[in-house]
Design an enzyme around this catalytic site. Sequence first.
Site, PDB file in Angstrom:
ATOM      1  N   ASP A   1       0.834  -1.194   0.000  1.00  0.00           N
ATOM      2  CA  ASP A   1       0.000   0.000   0.000  1.00  0.00           C
ATOM      3  C   ASP A   1       0.877   1.256   0.000  1.00  0.00           C
ATOM      4  O   ASP A   1       1.867   1.337   0.743  1.00  0.00           O
ATOM      5  CB  ASP A   1      -0.873  -0.022   1.264  1.00  0.00           C
ATOM      6  CG  ASP A   1      -1.944   1.034   1.252  1.00  0.00           C
ATOM      7  OD1 ASP A   1      -2.765   1.028   0.326  1.00  0.00           O
ATOM      8  OD2 ASP A   1      -1.961   1.876   2.179  1.00  0.00           O
TER       9      ASP A   1
ATOM     10  N   GLU B   1      14.646 -15.415   0.244  1.00  0.00           N
ATOM     11  CA  GLU B   1      15.015 -16.492   1.172  1.00  0.00           C
ATOM     12  C   GLU B   1      13.986 -17.617   1.159  1.00  0.00           C
ATOM     13  O   GLU B   1      14.229 -18.692   1.676  1.00  0.00           O
ATOM     14  CB  GLU B   1      15.072 -15.946   2.603  1.00  0.00           C
ATOM     15  CG  GLU B   1      16.339 -15.217   2.927  1.00  0.00           C
ATOM     16  CD  GLU B   1      16.257 -14.669   4.344  1.00  0.00           C
ATOM     17  OE1 GLU B   1      15.664 -15.321   5.233  1.00  0.00           O
ATOM     18  OE2 GLU B   1      16.764 -13.556   4.549  1.00  0.00           O
TER      19      GLU B   1
HETATM   20  C1  NOJ Z   1      -4.395   2.884  -1.035  1.00  0.00           C
HETATM   21  C2  NOJ Z   1      -5.547   1.971  -0.776  1.00  0.00           C
HETATM   22  O1  NOJ Z   1      -5.829   1.243  -1.955  1.00  0.00           O
HETATM   23  C3  NOJ Z   1      -6.693   2.836  -0.339  1.00  0.00           C
HETATM   24  O2  NOJ Z   1      -7.911   2.151  -0.304  1.00  0.00           O
HETATM   25  C4  NOJ Z   1      -6.349   3.440   1.001  1.00  0.00           C
HETATM   26  O3  NOJ Z   1      -7.370   4.335   1.380  1.00  0.00           O
HETATM   27  C5  NOJ Z   1      -5.032   4.218   0.927  1.00  0.00           C
HETATM   28  N1  NOJ Z   1      -4.012   3.512   0.217  1.00  0.00           N
HETATM   29  C6  NOJ Z   1      -4.505   4.500   2.301  1.00  0.00           C
HETATM   30  O4  NOJ Z   1      -4.045   3.324   2.906  1.00  0.00           O
END
Ligand code: NOJ
Length: 543
Positions: A227, A268
Amino acid sequence: MQTPRATAEHSAAQTPPAAADQTPWWRDAVCYEIYVRSFADADGDGVGDMAGIEQRLPYLADLGIDAIWITPFYPSPQNDHGYDVADYCDVDPRFGTLADFDAMLARAHGLGIRVIIDVVPNHTSSEHAWFARALAAEPGSEERDRYVFRDGRGIDGSEPPNNWRSIFGGAAWTRADDTHGQPAQWYLHMFDATQPDLNWHNPEVGDEFEAILRFWLDRGVDGFRIDVAHGLFTPVDLADTATGDEASIFHQPEVHEVYRRWHRVLAEYDGDRMAVAEAWTDSPETTASYIRADELQQAFNFHWLLAEWSAEAFRDVVVQTLEAVGLVDASATWVLSNHDVVRHVTRYGGGETGLARGRAALLTMLALPGSSYLFQGEELGLEQVDVAPEHREDPAYFRGGSEGRDGCRVPLPWAGTQPPFDFGPGSGQPWLPQPAEWSALTVSAQSADPHSTLAFYRRALAMRREVNRGLDASVVLLDTAPGTLGFRRGDGLVCVINCGGQPARLPDEAGDVVLSSSPLDEPGTLPADTAAWFRAATATRPG
Ligand code: NOJ
């Protein structure tokens, strides 16, 4: 934070076997995104769960995907539906238990499906133990140094430390109270105020995330979706930027060292474990900087998703993407929809036109070398839902940063003639209301119809497996009619998409039809809003 270790019986022994030709599985996989709270609900509380995923895995095997990516299912207050993690090494009781996760993983592997999970390293939830300790500690303490706390500007420090804006709207800073309940230091959050950014300059943070990766790798996951992969570091001087937005704050060079470390960790383990970056960039070249040989395996190609419905736009993205990934010897990815954007059928105009275009764009991306990411429900041709204000849950909507993402997150319709469409047992309603019109779009209704979008997805994925085998990754652009994009993939397949408003003449290279996204009525022509695959004709254009 104590990261529990997996026990030996959670080793990766059951990972599906590697391809005979030694190509890592992810290089040309089709991966299906499961937005966990909206996929399938086994316990009838209106929210999807692990057991629901497990029960529906045979459906996914039958659809013909190779892997699933499951959005965050960790303990979380759910302010951003799990992207606000309170504990990285457990399952939120709403979604089940670690045992339910293990059972789901084993079943997926038994069906030959790989499992990618989400890791959220840019921020934690404000309910994470680290943040609670930071709030209880003094400015300048070790506890605060895991996050980005700063004194404010102006009289009494009542102004945020700089002009940065949250991606969800509003200031990227919130003022915390001191231990006597008086407003004191500010903390950085590039998303919601309940998602404080971690300080990746603090080595403890990197060590913790290595332990988290190992916890899940030991349990047998095949990979991670990272993310906000481009956002972990922010400029150390915290200076005001011209626009205050993330474009000038993210993509700090230090982030690449983190991914080199993660690469070594993944290496790994057996079974070609991988990681795919969620990194929004201004160009395919920047995207490619995350997938150099010693960094991540893949990054989402959002340039494909962002391209408007036009042959020129698609051509540019294909050319630039293949060039950029070629430079770093990586494989391309393609994606049309996910849980953060308006569903592509709606983006392409909605209704019959939007659906025809969506099918055509899918067929085009499946013909390209690399791997494709699908978002749950696109195989049903679902459109964005206009969610009533009283049902909205997305923090980005409430902070004014977007028109809201709830509309692409409405729970899937599986069967039946009225909501909840078998999303969960009984007649209890799901967490977001489903439109009554979805009765014609359920999995069950579409399974019975050979012309449905679901039947088309099944055919396309099955055909891709067959065709892909033996095709090399080369792409040669063909000289095709205006408004169309045509290319030859390897020496066997030709794909043409018609984004112009009129039927278009097919190129000479298009031989027998393999599959088309809409019926091809007139020989030698491709209808508007249609794509088709052909066997490459041996005859070439004269001259
Ligand atoms: C990207 C994620 O796909 C989204 O849904 C989220 O709100 C933001 N990152 C923050 O984590």
